[in-house]
Write an enzyme that holds these catalytic residues in place. Sequence first.
Site, PDB file in Angstrom:
ATOM      1  N   LYS A 183       0.834  -1.214   0.000  1.00  0.00           N
ATOM      2  CA  LYS A 183       0.000   0.000   0.000  1.00  0.00           C
ATOM      3  C   LYS A 183       0.869   1.266   0.000  1.00  0.00           C
ATOM      4  O   LYS A 183       0.747   2.133   0.860  1.00  0.00           O
ATOM      5  CB  LYS A 183      -0.947   0.010   1.199  1.00  0.00           C
ATOM      6  CG  LYS A 183      -1.944  -1.140   1.198  1.00  0.00           C
ATOM      7  CD  LYS A 183      -2.985  -0.957   2.287  1.00  0.00           C
ATOM      8  CE  LYS A 183      -3.963  -2.117   2.352  1.00  0.00           C
ATOM      9  NZ  LYS A 183      -3.397  -3.350   2.903  1.00  0.00           N
ATOM     10  N   GLY A 206      -7.919 -13.775   5.120  1.00  0.00           N
ATOM     11  CA  GLY A 206      -6.885 -13.913   6.144  1.00  0.00           C
ATOM     12  C   GLY A 206      -7.374 -14.670   7.354  1.00  0.00           C
ATOM     13  O   GLY A 206      -7.309 -15.908   7.407  1.00  0.00           O
ATOM     14  N   ARG A 207      -7.913 -13.935   8.340  1.00  0.00           N
ATOM     15  CA  ARG A 207      -8.238 -14.533   9.637  1.00  0.00           C
ATOM     16  C   ARG A 207      -9.125 -15.771   9.582  1.00  0.00           C
ATOM     17  O   ARG A 207      -8.889 -16.712  10.357  1.00  0.00           O
ATOM     18  CB  ARG A 207      -8.834 -13.455  10.560  1.00  0.00           C
ATOM     19  CG  ARG A 207      -7.752 -12.496  11.064  1.00  0.00           C
ATOM     20  CD  ARG A 207      -8.319 -11.210  11.604  1.00  0.00           C
ATOM     21  NE  ARG A 207      -8.821 -10.361  10.524  1.00  0.00           N
ATOM     22  CZ  ARG A 207      -9.229  -9.108  10.696  1.00  0.00           C
ATOM     23  NH1 ARG A 207      -9.197  -8.568  11.905  1.00  0.00           N
ATOM     24  NH2 ARG A 207      -9.652  -8.397   9.665  1.00  0.00           N
ATOM     25  N   THR A 240     -11.445  -1.802   3.008  1.00  0.00           N
ATOM     26  CA  THR A 240     -12.716  -2.488   3.301  1.00  0.00           C
ATOM     27  C   THR A 240     -13.089  -2.421   4.774  1.00  0.00           C
ATOM     28  O   THR A 240     -14.189  -2.800   5.153  1.00  0.00           O
ATOM     29  CB  THR A 240     -12.623  -3.967   2.865  1.00  0.00           C
ATOM     30  OG1 THR A 240     -11.384  -4.495   3.320  1.00  0.00           O
ATOM     31  CG2 THR A 240     -12.689  -4.087   1.373  1.00  0.00           C
ATOM     32  N   ARG A 255     -15.898 -12.981   3.736  1.00  0.00           N
ATOM     33  CA  ARG A 255     -16.178 -13.806   4.906  1.00  0.00           C
ATOM     34  C   ARG A 255     -17.088 -14.957   4.508  1.00  0.00           C
ATOM     35  O   ARG A 255     -18.146 -14.734   3.914  1.00  0.00           O
ATOM     36  CB  ARG A 255     -16.861 -12.982   6.008  1.00  0.00           C
ATOM     37  CG  ARG A 255     -15.935 -11.987   6.703  1.00  0.00           C
ATOM     38  CD  ARG A 255     -14.897 -12.738   7.533  1.00  0.00           C
ATOM     39  NE  ARG A 255     -13.960 -11.837   8.208  1.00  0.00           N
ATOM     40  CZ  ARG A 255     -12.765 -11.481   7.727  1.00  0.00           C
ATOM     41  NH1 ARG A 255     -12.363 -11.912   6.549  1.00  0.00           N
ATOM     42  NH2 ARG A 255     -11.968 -10.708   8.425  1.00  0.00           N
TER      43      ARG A 255
HETATM   44  O1  C5P Z   1      -8.203 -11.271   8.037  1.00  0.00           O
HETATM   45  P1  C5P Z   1      -8.850 -10.648   6.831  1.00  0.00           P
HETATM   46  O2  C5P Z   1      -9.508 -11.655   5.906  1.00  0.00           O
HETATM   47  O3  C5P Z   1      -9.771  -9.498   7.179  1.00  0.00           O
HETATM   48  O4  C5P Z   1      -7.622 -10.035   6.020  1.00  0.00           O
HETATM   49  C1  C5P Z   1      -7.765  -9.168   4.926  1.00  0.00           C
HETATM   50  C2  C5P Z   1      -6.415  -8.790   4.415  1.00  0.00           C
HETATM   51  O5  C5P Z   1      -6.589  -7.920   3.312  1.00  0.00           O
HETATM   52  C3  C5P Z   1      -5.536  -8.069   5.420  1.00  0.00           C
HETATM   53  O6  C5P Z   1      -4.206  -8.511   5.190  1.00  0.00           O
HETATM   54  C4  C5P Z   1      -5.662  -6.604   5.050  1.00  0.00           C
HETATM   55  O7  C5P Z   1      -4.468  -5.891   5.295  1.00  0.00           O
HETATM   56  C5  C5P Z   1      -5.909  -6.681   3.547  1.00  0.00           C
HETATM   57  N1  C5P Z   1      -6.651  -5.573   2.958  1.00  0.00           N
HETATM   58  C6  C5P Z   1      -7.907  -5.171   3.382  1.00  0.00           C
HETATM   59  N2  C5P Z   1      -8.540  -4.110   2.768  1.00  0.00           N
HETATM   60  C7  C5P Z   1      -7.964  -3.483   1.739  1.00  0.00           C
HETATM   61  C8  C5P Z   1      -6.696  -3.893   1.285  1.00  0.00           C
HETATM   62  C9  C5P Z   1      -6.071  -4.959   1.917  1.00  0.00           C
HETATM   63  O8  C5P Z   1      -8.466  -5.765   4.299  1.00  0.00           O
HETATM   64  N3  C5P Z   1      -8.603  -2.509   1.107  1.00  0.00           N
END
Ligand code: C5P
Length: 238
Positions: free
Chosen positions: A63, A208-209, A116, A179
């Site tokens: 970013k 991610g999570r 997001t 999700r």
């Molecule tokens: O854990 P989770 O599924 O929320 O992770 C989303 C990943 O996407 C994180 O690594 C976050 O930094 C990245 N991300 C995001 N929104 C954006 C760009 C990147 O959540 N606009």
Amino acid sequence: MSDERLIVALDVPNVLDGLELTRQLGDSVDFYKIGLGMLTGGGLALANELKSEHGKRIFLDMKLFDIGATVEAAVRGISQFDLDFLTVHGDPHVVRAAKEGAAGTDLNILAVTILTSLDRDDLDASCIKAGSITDLVQERAGTALAAGADGVIASPQEAALIRALPEAECKLIVTPGVRPAGADLGDQKRVATPAQAIADGVDHIVVGRPIWQAADPRAAAQAILAEMVSPQAARPNA
Ligand code: C5P
């Protein structure tokens, strides 16, 4: 079963944890995102190892945002590594500089529209102009793509609108904020399920999570892969 449309965010603290997670996920995941949290814990070395020794694709989520000359120099340096996606903020001067830095390489520059995890209240707090988030994201996506971005990062809730832009033809739409049905949202606010994202024209979803915090990450990844091809997937918890 694997599917390059699923990108797993390796938001674990260090290389050893990252390697262990990729070992558990094995051949079910082909594409990994390495972000700022892992950078000081050997993230670039891990990116190289996953790419060269395990044949995985790599998304480096930096970013970047700075004056053009600095962005260009940073991207030129990053371009020396054999990576696939790199994020910069979607401001046109940043995108143009990043494309200059990546010239002559296969690195795709993805422009961040609006995170997001942000909603209208967050934008007000950052003095970002009035208007709906959806309109702002669409406008930022259009200007970033017109400036030469290879794709954009947005919420899956905005994917269909972005896909309809003439500037988005043949460009990538990559969406975090995904999700599975019933999953904890964490700090994400503008979310959709894997099936909804894919149906709305997304090229890659980033998760991610829901995977790396799962008791069985491989089973979690495989459930998401199954949801990606299931038109019946339900909405996540709102
Ligand atoms: O854990 P989770 O599924 O929320 O992770 C989303 C990943 O996407 C994180 O690594 C976050 O930094 C990245 N991300 C995001 N929104 C954006 C760009 C990147 O959540 N606009």
